[in-house]
Write an enzyme that holds these catalytic residues in place. Sequence first.
Site, PDB file in Angstrom:
ATOM      1  N   ASP A 149     104.585  20.744  54.193  1.00 25.54           N
ATOM      2  CA  ASP A 149     105.571  21.145  53.180  1.00 25.54           C
ATOM      3  C   ASP A 149     105.266  20.548  51.810  1.00 25.54           C
ATOM      4  OD1 ASP A 149     106.177  18.647  54.438  1.00 25.54           O
ATOM      5  OD2 ASP A 149     108.059  18.594  53.336  1.00 25.54           O
ATOM      6  N   GLU A 150     105.755  21.207  50.817  1.00 29.46           N
ATOM      7  CA  GLU A 150     105.794  20.699  49.441  1.00 29.46           C
ATOM      8  C   GLU A 150     104.492  20.048  48.973  1.00 29.46           C
ATOM      9  OE1 GLU A 150     110.501  19.593  49.069  1.00 29.46           O
ATOM     10  OE2 GLU A 150     109.242  18.197  50.156  1.00 29.46           O
TER      11      GLU A 150
END
Length: 542
Positions: free
Chosen positions: A347-348
């Site tokens: 993620d991210e």
Amino acid sequence: MQRIYFFLITVGLLISCGRSDDSSLHLSSIIPLPAEIKSGSGNFELVNNTVIYIPQPNEEWKNVSGYLIGLLQPATGFQFSVQNGIGEKGICFQSIDEKELGAEGYRITINEEVITIASNQPQGAFRAIQTLRQLLPATIESSTIQNSSWKIPTGSIRDFPHYGYRGAMLDVARHFFSVEEVKRYIDLIALYKINFLHLHLSDDQGWRIEIKSWPNLTHVGGQTEVGGGSGGFYTQEQYTEIIRYAQERYITVIPEIDMPGHINSALASYGELNGGTIVPAEGRLSIAANANKILDGKSKPTELYTGIEVGWSTLRLEKEATMQFVSDVIRELAALTPGPYFHIGGDEAKVTKKEDYIQFINRFQELVKANGKTMMGWEEIAQGEIAPETVVQFWNAPKYARMASEKGSKILMSPAKKAYLDMSYDSTSTYGLHWAAYIEVDSAYLWDPTTFVDGIDSQNIIGIEAPLWSETISNMDEVEYLLFPRLPGYAEIGWTKTETRNWDEYKVRLGKQAERFRLMNIDFYRSKKVPWVNGTISSNEF
Ligand code: TNX
């Protein structure tokens, strides 16, 4: 035989055939709501020297019966014995072969003499015990002997889950939680038939699992947490102990190592992994451990980080050490983990070049597979060349869920707006964040995993998971405050068919759990949306 009156719960409506006393089975407040409940007349009463029958004298059945005795003994003070075979009086576990019940389903039949718990596997019997526990007076949860009569209304329950994956996540990276705390978390989720525990074991702020080939990860990267506390980590033996404890409760542990972003704790531990990540000024921590660490003489490790910003750190494909590090970590952790999944985060990764990100995901997937596991990752991994068995965990962007569906991969539903346990209840809440939403108890319950995102094939959805991120919480009281009373609702979304779920009916069952929560020392949020039945709780505790 006695005359039996049957009651059936359908579509959230309680249809009663003439009885209205509190003692009938269909009025018990079981969460998650079972598939079928039929009430009888009369009661079974649990007494001293009850015999528990098991179908086979093996370890697994001894564990299941031992677990039941462990639940019943403290509050009743009774003695129990375990025998093999089928009994006519007492509690009788039976092995059956009934396809629709699957691995986790069960039937409980209660008459005045015997409670029969029938299941295809011991796992089903374990889930049935959680139902039985909720059929007994809430005082069964007390740790000291109670002067109650231990009656259960007669009737029968037939039950099996809608989704095979019903998970809860605990972020032990932002704040570290001890083995004992994780065990308590496991006990709390087991009560509601949750069957997966996802442990977020690494992030910018801390590395929490011992990796023998890269010891600095914990010796350096494990030494702090959000706010600058001393952090901590699990030795491999402690991690194995968590897995064993979860396994006894038929909960599968999924380890997550968050890569290629959210990786500062590793970059702070080994300079050779650091390819120019800049640690945000607020939260940078240059402690002695950081200064004394073994440097490779070429690259400088980053500072440790104790803030809560996301998306600024990354692994670098061009660093020679990177893939060695990744493959060692996956190899060691996969070998310690009996469950089928390995979560690689994903993620991210805002400072990772898109083409590098895709290459990372593809290589993680190969490594996870080579180590005998199935890859799981946050929704962004849908950009990689993901396999059909790979599980994409939806949290925010519908486009990634659709991308996963188009690629034929599996989807796990964790919408931040509905299922994030770290979102505050409302604007007055002390704990939690609210970047996605405020999530009151009704909102947490009122959604359907199959329709939440348009344009995905519901066949691809394996279930739901409620993640508890720990930026704002550092002890079990705070964990429990965010977990309860939302967790039982997530458990019901995972277990009970959407068509039979109804908030107005559910909130009554939830309200009746208050005394159970109190006796279990669960520090829960007294939502005004729920008609709490005080039980013995004094009103000023609300
Ligand atoms: C987003 S959800 C994150 C986490 C944070 C969380 C806080 C996700 C995959 N990433 O790093 O802890 O929000 O709510």
